[in-house]
Design an enzyme around this catalytic site. Structure first.
Site, PDB file in Angstrom:
ATOM      1  N   HIS A 189       0.823  -1.214   0.000  1.00 59.47           N
ATOM      2  CA  HIS A 189       0.000   0.000   0.000  1.00 59.47           C
ATOM      3  C   HIS A 189       0.856   1.262   0.000  1.00 59.47           C
ATOM      4  O   HIS A 189       2.093   1.209   0.096  1.00 59.47           O
ATOM      5  CB  HIS A 189      -0.934  -0.004   1.218  1.00 59.47           C
ATOM      6  CG  HIS A 189      -0.239  -0.040   2.548  1.00 59.47           C
ATOM      7  ND1 HIS A 189       0.300   1.078   3.149  1.00 59.47           N
ATOM      8  CD2 HIS A 189      -0.009  -1.061   3.418  1.00 59.47           C
ATOM      9  CE1 HIS A 189       0.831   0.748   4.308  1.00 59.47           C
ATOM     10  NE2 HIS A 189       0.665  -0.554   4.499  1.00 59.47           N
ATOM     11  N   CYS A 205       3.325  -5.072   6.662  1.00 56.50           N
ATOM     12  CA  CYS A 205       2.920  -4.664   5.320  1.00 56.50           C
ATOM     13  C   CYS A 205       4.083  -4.022   4.566  1.00 56.50           C
ATOM     14  O   CYS A 205       5.117  -3.676   5.135  1.00 56.50           O
ATOM     15  CB  CYS A 205       1.743  -3.702   5.391  1.00 56.50           C
ATOM     16  SG  CYS A 205       0.196  -4.482   5.897  1.00 56.50           S
TER      17      CYS A 205
END
Length: 297
Positions: A189, A205
């Site tokens: 992301h 992440c």
């Protein structure tokens, strides 16, 4: 003469800064070193390596390791900064989809353009110690524009002041786009804290610069393979010469023998058919600049 030199320097800087989403050619095992190393002269005392990293589309770790003699926060006006925009492609079974090398904190996206192999590459932020980004082979299962962040319970325990859901917007740590992997808790992301790119900052992440994530998002389709590896030593070929790229990583803590790892790769890839300078090899392994170094005689 001085004016001409200034113009040349400005043109080089502009070319480097505009190359963030540059598409590179590669050819199997015959051309696995892409990009070029550049330089930049600090213009005033307000520029830091953190700002320059983003300006030139590289991670903080890359620019810091390539310039060990410079203060990353106050490098000083007139300092010559190495801009490490050259990379050896990671060693994987097949060049396809997304390949992430945690050791260098960089993502590669392999694709075909007019039936010819191409690759785009972006710097990333990854998981902190104890929240390590997992190794393995996954797939992109979901693509979301303007994602909401559903705060995991583990983070809520650390930060009870956070709401259960953070809506899209400037306070959302997922940024503007997110790709969910088949290991559902892991996303690729954007970020609202770009200084974390090139650092171990996340809970597992993978973070991209705000300007990079839309480019990757648009290029990637559902089902794309995502291969996550840890390769602090990479060896590749360009113009029939051998290059080695060495990164500092948590492997320093686990006592990885970099020389033995280099020999292992050379044997596995049958690179001992090439002439090798032992002195150049040993110097590259000592310095660990993260820049591809020519180790041919």
């Amino acid at each position: 003469m001085l004016f001409a030199l200034l113009i040349l320097h400005l043109m080089a800087a502009l070319q480097c800064s505009s190359a963030k989403a540059e598409v590179y050619h590669y050819y199997g095992q015959d051309l696995t070193v892409i990009g070029e190393v550049g330089t930049y002269t600090i213009r005033d005392g307000d520029e830091s390596l953190i700002e320059l990293a983003r300006k030139f589309g590289i991670g903080f770790n890359e620019i810091a390791d390539a310039n060990p003699a410079l203060d990353p926060f106050v490098p000083g006006a007139g300092s010559l900064v190495t801009i490490p925009r050259s990379w050896v492609l990671p060693a994987v079974a097949r060049y396809e989809g997304i390949v992430i090398n945690l050791a260098e904190m960089r993502l590669y996206y392999f694709f075909k353009q007019h039936r010819s192999p191409r690759v785009m590459t972006f710097p990333i932020g990854i998981g902190t110690e104890g929240n390590d980004t997992p190794l393995g082979v996954f797939r992109v299962t979901e693509k979301t524009v303007h994602p909401s962040w559903y705060v995991p319970s583990s983070i809520l325990r650390e930060r009870p002041d956070l709401p259960n859901v953070v809506p899209p917007g400037p306070d959302n740590p997922l940024g503007t786009h997110a790709l969910r992997l088949s290991l559902g808790s892991i996303l690729i992301h954007g970020t609202n804290r770009p200084f974390g790119v090139g650092r171990r900052v996340s809970h597992g992440c993978i973070r991209l610069y705000p300007e990079d994530i839309p480019k990757l998002f648009d290029a990637v389709s559902l089902g794309t393979t995502v291969t996550i590896v840890h390769q602090p030593v990479k060896i590749g070929v360009r113009d029939n010469r051998l290059f080695i790229e060495v990164h500092r990583s948590e492997s320093d803590v686990t006592n990885l023998n970099y020389y033995d790892e280099a020999v292992r790769i050379l044997e596995k890839k049958n690179f001992f058919g090439h002439a090798i300078s032992k002195e150049k090899l040993e110097q590259a392994l000592r310095e660990k600049t993260g820049i591809p170094v020519d180790i041919s005689p």
